[in-house]
Design an enzyme around this catalytic site. Sequence first.
Site, PDB file in Angstrom:
ATOM      1  N   HIS A 324       0.441   8.801  -7.869  1.00  0.00           N
ATOM      2  CA  HIS A 324      -0.341   9.958  -7.431  1.00  0.00           C
ATOM      3  C   HIS A 324      -0.601  10.856  -8.631  1.00  0.00           C
ATOM      4  O   HIS A 324       0.174  10.867  -9.592  1.00  0.00           O
ATOM      5  CB  HIS A 324       0.402  10.735  -6.338  1.00  0.00           C
ATOM      6  N   ASP A 383      -0.968   7.096   1.473  1.00  0.00           N
ATOM      7  CA  ASP A 383      -1.820   5.964   1.852  1.00  0.00           C
ATOM      8  C   ASP A 383      -1.023   4.678   2.042  1.00  0.00           C
ATOM      9  O   ASP A 383      -1.493   3.756   2.715  1.00  0.00           O
ATOM     10  CB  ASP A 383      -2.904   5.740   0.794  1.00  0.00           C
TER      11      ASP A 383
END
Length: 447
Positions: A324, A383
């Site tokens: 991320h 996700d």
Amino acid sequence: MKKEYIIYKLSEEMKSCTKIDNELFQKYDVKRGLRNEDGTGVLVGLTKIGNVVGYERIPGGGLQPIPGKLFYRGYDVEDLVHSTIKEKRFGFEEVAFLLLSGRLPDKEELAGFLELLNDNMPLEQKTKMNILELEGSDIMNILARSVLELYTFDPKPDDNSRDNLMRQSIELISKFPTIIAYAYNMLRHATFGRSLHIRHPQENLSIAENFLFMLKKDYTELEARTLDLLLVLQAEHGGGNNSTFTVRVTSSTGTDTYSAIAAGIGSLKGPLHGGANLQVIDMVHHLKEKIKDWTNVDEIDTYFTRMLNKEAYDKTGLIYGIGHAVYTISDPRALLLKELARDLAKEKGRDKEFAFLELLEDRAITMFAKVKNNGKTVSSNVDFYSGFVYEMIGLPQEIYTPLFAMARIVGWCAHRNEELNFDGKRIIRPAYKNVLDVAEYVPLKKR
């Protein structure tokens, strides 16, 4: 000259005229992607809405990875989520109230806010019919077109006063679930030849419950609560994420709410942003086929090594759902979603798949560190589990990214309202350095 040749010729010339040497970015100290050299985002604004924390600065200017935290208006999202789970209630409406107003509602205010949202969920008859007539297989595209169409039914579409901005925010938050559910049911009918079902939103249901009712009618309580959690976790993520920044950039021009939100939808649609959950679920399906023994660590490690070396799967060198831009040691959204995902897997009899996903998560992080060996700390992001959760709830892949928009519309509206109302507002207008030499014009007849 044939049209195809003209297009080909222009395409070839585009290849050369868009090339910029990488060293020029360093020469002029240009922050590509608005990123600093250490990977952090360039500071371009101030906000009182969301805060995404994944590291802390240490003496000397370096970065120290820390467990991720996400705050909405100063409140830790973990506290908000655990409170709603403990009290067995839905939390998305409370989060929407918090993000729009800056404070938590009391019981009476929350009930009134839920009633207001429910009142605004039905669509104008013309809007409803237009959704049913729209052609196309991409729900995000239909959502954007529908949002722009709402402008025509708004009695004060260009009014950027506080009262009007709040009214528009509430109406958009309310109508996104209805638009997405109707758009998918029409797609299901037109493309797959299934029966067309248009169910009207019901009173006294949460947004998560109403969406599942409009989409597929039957659902379990755990499915609704899990979807509600996903909406809470994706409602806001700071002003720097691409779609929210897009909304702030367009809003800074003074444009109308519908144009700004449609721009945000276009940004979120991208596979490097909101479309990432589809890449994760496709990768997991691939791994289910390729990994013969779902408990064999060596087999998983070997395949991940090949993926990271661009030798397997799509040969991009990526493991989707891992890493991320801000979070380092952990993504709090992934940790919270994992809690309910485990319960949902038990309800659906998919414990084996969940255990496989957990092992994939662990080995992906380990192999990333081993193969890349770049000293970067990574974790799974939201996700990694969201696609599996959507699948267990029985939601089609065509609405995975639209569901992200259904949650993030809250954050978009909060940031738009802040952009238009803080003192000293200015149009967002960064600069680009031109690195092409001045050319002398040549008359057409001499070329």
